[in-house]
Write an enzyme that holds these catalytic residues in place. Structure first.
Site, PDB file in Angstrom:
ATOM      1  N   GLU A 129       0.741  -1.166   0.115  1.00 14.10           N
ATOM      2  CA  GLU A 129      -0.084   0.049  -0.085  1.00 14.10           C
ATOM      3  C   GLU A 129       0.819   1.366  -0.076  1.00 14.10           C
ATOM      4  OE1 GLU A 129      -3.100   0.253  -0.350  1.00 14.10           O
ATOM      5  OE2 GLU A 129      -3.935  -1.638  -0.057  1.00 14.10           O
ATOM      6  N   GLU A 145       7.168 -21.740   7.841  1.00 14.56           N
ATOM      7  CA  GLU A 145       7.249 -20.838   9.065  1.00 14.56           C
ATOM      8  C   GLU A 145       8.258 -21.605   9.933  1.00 14.56           C
ATOM      9  OE1 GLU A 145       4.450 -21.166  12.687  1.00 14.56           O
ATOM     10  OE2 GLU A 145       3.230 -20.695  10.807  1.00 14.56           O
TER      11      GLU A 145
END
Length: 297
Positions: free
Chosen positions: A85, A116
């Site tokens: 963004e 992960e």
């Protein structure tokens, strides 16, 4: 290094929802809403640490460094969302704010099993973007114990990069490594262990603060107007005109005219209108003011 889960606040059971499967929808939603209200207060307790992180990021930007978010699962997606963004909102390049997620970009949509838990991937991904000691790495992990993030923070620290940890448990493993530990504790989730809920919301709020406050710190706004936005579609072109109108108190037609004269750069258009100078002079003033419109008028 990582330990068990039972001591983590994010893994605790919420006493208000022990009979969640028997609750009416409206009753559960009321409890969930009450729990969500705790998040902003929990973030508030960490404002001093968030401010330290902002100062580090601003200094890094001014020194040619980057802001790097790193996380797995929900945490990785939140960091990636904040990163993508920044270019349209603040006219940054995609390389200035980067989001890394365990398992790569495809993991944004579908979980990559085991990613992960990989220490190697954490280091590999940072080497892949050529992390340097000018950069700031923000490791995001609700538990504060994700191996991918722990390895990344260790590597960043070893090469001299600045490090920040965002977690939702006190005395987190990531917080022990990082120079700045942001540990937002909003209590057990309404659905036990579902850290996409309050924990995820708190992480999103903190990332909003880090990026927005840092961009303010390098001159990306004037007043509370985002004067450096990218004009990539018709809506944003119209928004830019309104921003120019607000900043200069000029009519729509003048804003439209000067946005064209300013090569679609709202900052430059504002300076041209307020100081009655040419495009070239406005650009020079902006450069001399290090991007701050207020210092160029």
């Amino acid at each position: 290094m990582i330990g068990m889960l039972e001591h983590l606040t994010t893994e605790g059971r919420n006493e208000k929802t022990m009979h969640l499967d028997q609750m009416k929808a409206i009753d559960f939603l009321e409890v969930m809403n009450e729990e969500d209200m705790k998040v902003a207060y929990a973030v508030r307790q960490e404002l001093p640490h968030i401010a330290k992180a902002v100062e580090m990021i601003v200094a890094a930007f001014k020194n040619g460094g980057r802001l790097i978010y790193m996380g797995a699962g929900t945490s990785g997606r939140i960091g990636l969302l904040d990163a993508v963004e920044c270019p349209p909102t603040f006219n940054t390049s995609p390389e200035e704010v980067i989001g890394l997620i365990a398992g790569g970009e495809n993991a944004f949509i579908k979980a990559v099993e085991g990613a992960e838990d990989s220490l190697e991937l954490g280091v590999q991904d940072l080497k892949g973007i050529q992390l340097t000691n000018k950069d700031v790495l923000v490791g995001i992990a609700a538990s504060g114990r994700t191996p991918y993030v722990l390895a990344g923070l260790e590597y960043a620290k070893n090469i001299g990069a600045k490090t920040v940890a965002i977690s939702c448990n006190k005395e987190s493993e990531t917080g022990k490594i990082a120079e700045v530990a942001i540990e937002v504790v909003s209590g057990p989730e309404v659905l036990t262990g579902s850290t996409r809920l309050k924990a995820g919301t708190s992480q999103k709020l903190v990332c909003n603060m880090l990026s927005t406050a840092s961009m303010v710190g390098i001159g990306k706004v004037y007043g509370n107007l985002m004067v450096d936005l990218q004009l990539t579609n018709e809506k944003l072109v119209e928004r830019a005109k309104r921003i120019i109108m607000e900043a200069t108190n000029c009519p729509y037609e003048i804003a439209e005219e000067f946005l064209v004269k300013a090569d679609n750069k709202p900052k430059v258009a504002i300076i041209m209108i307020l100081t009655n100078v040419s495009y070239e002079e406005a650009v020079n003033r902006l450069e001399a003011a290090e991007g701050f419109v207020r210092n160029a008028i």
